[in-house]
Design an enzyme around this catalytic site. Sequence first.
Site, PDB file in Angstrom:
ATOM      1  N   THR A 164     -15.135  -2.730  -6.612  1.00  0.00           N
ATOM      2  CA  THR A 164     -15.345  -2.986  -5.109  1.00  0.00           C
ATOM      3  C   THR A 164     -16.540  -2.762  -4.483  1.00  0.00           C
ATOM      4  OG1 THR A 164     -13.241  -1.805  -5.220  1.00  0.00           O
ATOM      5  CG2 THR A 164     -14.288  -2.335  -3.063  1.00  0.00           C
ATOM      6  N   SER A 167      -8.231  -5.732 -10.170  1.00  0.00           N
ATOM      7  CA  SER A 167      -7.039  -5.265 -10.531  1.00  0.00           C
ATOM      8  C   SER A 167      -6.071  -6.363 -11.035  1.00  0.00           C
ATOM      9  CB  SER A 167      -6.363  -4.615  -9.422  1.00  0.00           C
ATOM     10  OG  SER A 167      -6.756  -3.336  -9.378  1.00  0.00           O
ATOM     11  N   ASP A 183      -6.957   4.124  -4.403  1.00  0.00           N
ATOM     12  CA  ASP A 183      -7.770   4.055  -3.145  1.00  0.00           C
ATOM     13  C   ASP A 183      -8.200   5.437  -2.906  1.00  0.00           C
ATOM     14  OD1 ASP A 183      -7.616   1.929  -0.607  1.00  0.00           O
ATOM     15  OD2 ASP A 183      -7.525   4.009   0.494  1.00  0.00           O
ATOM     16  N   LYS A 205       0.852  -1.146   0.061  1.00  0.00           N
ATOM     17  CA  LYS A 205      -0.039  -0.097  -0.009  1.00  0.00           C
ATOM     18  C   LYS A 205       0.833   1.130   0.191  1.00  0.00           C
ATOM     19  CE  LYS A 205      -4.484   0.789   0.217  1.00  0.00           C
ATOM     20  NZ  LYS A 205      -5.647  -0.124   0.002  1.00  0.00           N
TER      21      LYS A 205
END
Length: 448
Positions: free
Chosen positions: A211, A380, A168, A128
Amino acid sequence: MFHNPYVKKVYSNLQTKFAHQTEYLQAVKEFLSAIEFLIDQDKNMKKEAILERLVSPERIITFRVPWQDDQGQVNINWGYRVQHSSLLGPYKGGLRFDTSVNESILKFLAFEQTFKNVLIGLPMGGGKGGADFSPRGRSDQEIMRFCQSFMTELAKHINEKIDVPAGDIGVGQREIGYLYGQYKRVKGIELASLTGKPVLANGSLGREEATGYGLIYFLQAMLEEENEQISQKRLIISGLGNVGLNAIHKAVSLGGIVVAVSNSQGSLYDPQGINVELLENIINHHNKDLSFYSKMRPQASFSKVSIWSRSIQADIALPCATQNEISAHQAKNLIANGVRYLAEGANMPCNSEAIQIFNQTDNFIWAPGKAANAGGVAVSGLEMSQNAIRLQWSFDEVDQKLQSIMFTIFKTCQATCQEYNLGKQYAVAADVASFKKIVDLIRLHGLV
Ligand code: GLU
């Protein structure tokens, strides 16, 4: 808190070393609590230092990001990439651009990403990154300059075989487009160096929706188990970013009634169900000002009070905003208002005390972000596959694969619950299932 001396020691060492990294400690604590009984059963874990290897990222890259705003002022932000685990493949996980970003938040996200990606079953490690910069209120030019400066440095540490970032909070297709453009200038053409790319620039159809849709697919599977369905259920959904909005769309298309939504300015309750067309109009043309909705619909009420503190009768809660948005008090409020199901669209949206309350409540069933919001990074993974074979799958093909991945994750959680007598504790099951796989991987790899 822990009974196992080895688990205790690992956690207290982290507490001493990273006393101020509260989000990171919280994520690790939740995880260790879930898998502690497995440590009790396997004495070799301590000797092999399995937990120490699991909780620490392989590498953290920190860098300065200088950029110039429209007034000519030079600004300095901090950029990061936490490369948590490469056991299963290239580090994979999003970039967050938000003023709240710090090392603790990115370490917790990279940690959780690792287990999420293991559950998906595609070859992706966990990572991340991001910066303490927010695109909010910035011009396109400023955002482009920031992304270019950020990528000039990050490009030294990533490529499609090593580390593949995506979006994100604060990083959508616009930012990914700029980041990808700069990556290409610095390092050359490499289609899968980033995912979440605009469809026109070799992105995947269905990535934007993934998502939110995936969250609803997981919820469907969870409800089916209880002989229930989304149709006619009343839902509360926080966050109007890519996750929340797509969850709203999918839930409504399945006959769900979304009665309340929220963004950072406040919450909106419409007892008759939110009119999605009007909501989108407000998002696109009225500066996301939700109070405008209540002016158009008298039965609706806007409030600056958190959506989770309001008295709203509902069946299902889907927190899709950010970490720790639901406190213990708010958890009690939800239960008092009839909510019986919760699925996390955001990462770690419920704080530890809220989770305790959910776990102590009979007939309250909830799904952790690691499992329920895995759809984004799953697609992804599919984007990387499409880039590798130089093909673009249709929306339906991608959506079918997403449905099957989410269903399989649910089945994994369910089977783990059965194997270990966990009842409906899907959060514990998700941690247990991914932990077991990771331990096997560590042992396969030797000293890593
Ligand atoms: N940021 C998303 C997540 O929390 C997606 C990451 C990705 O697509 O790599 O899983």
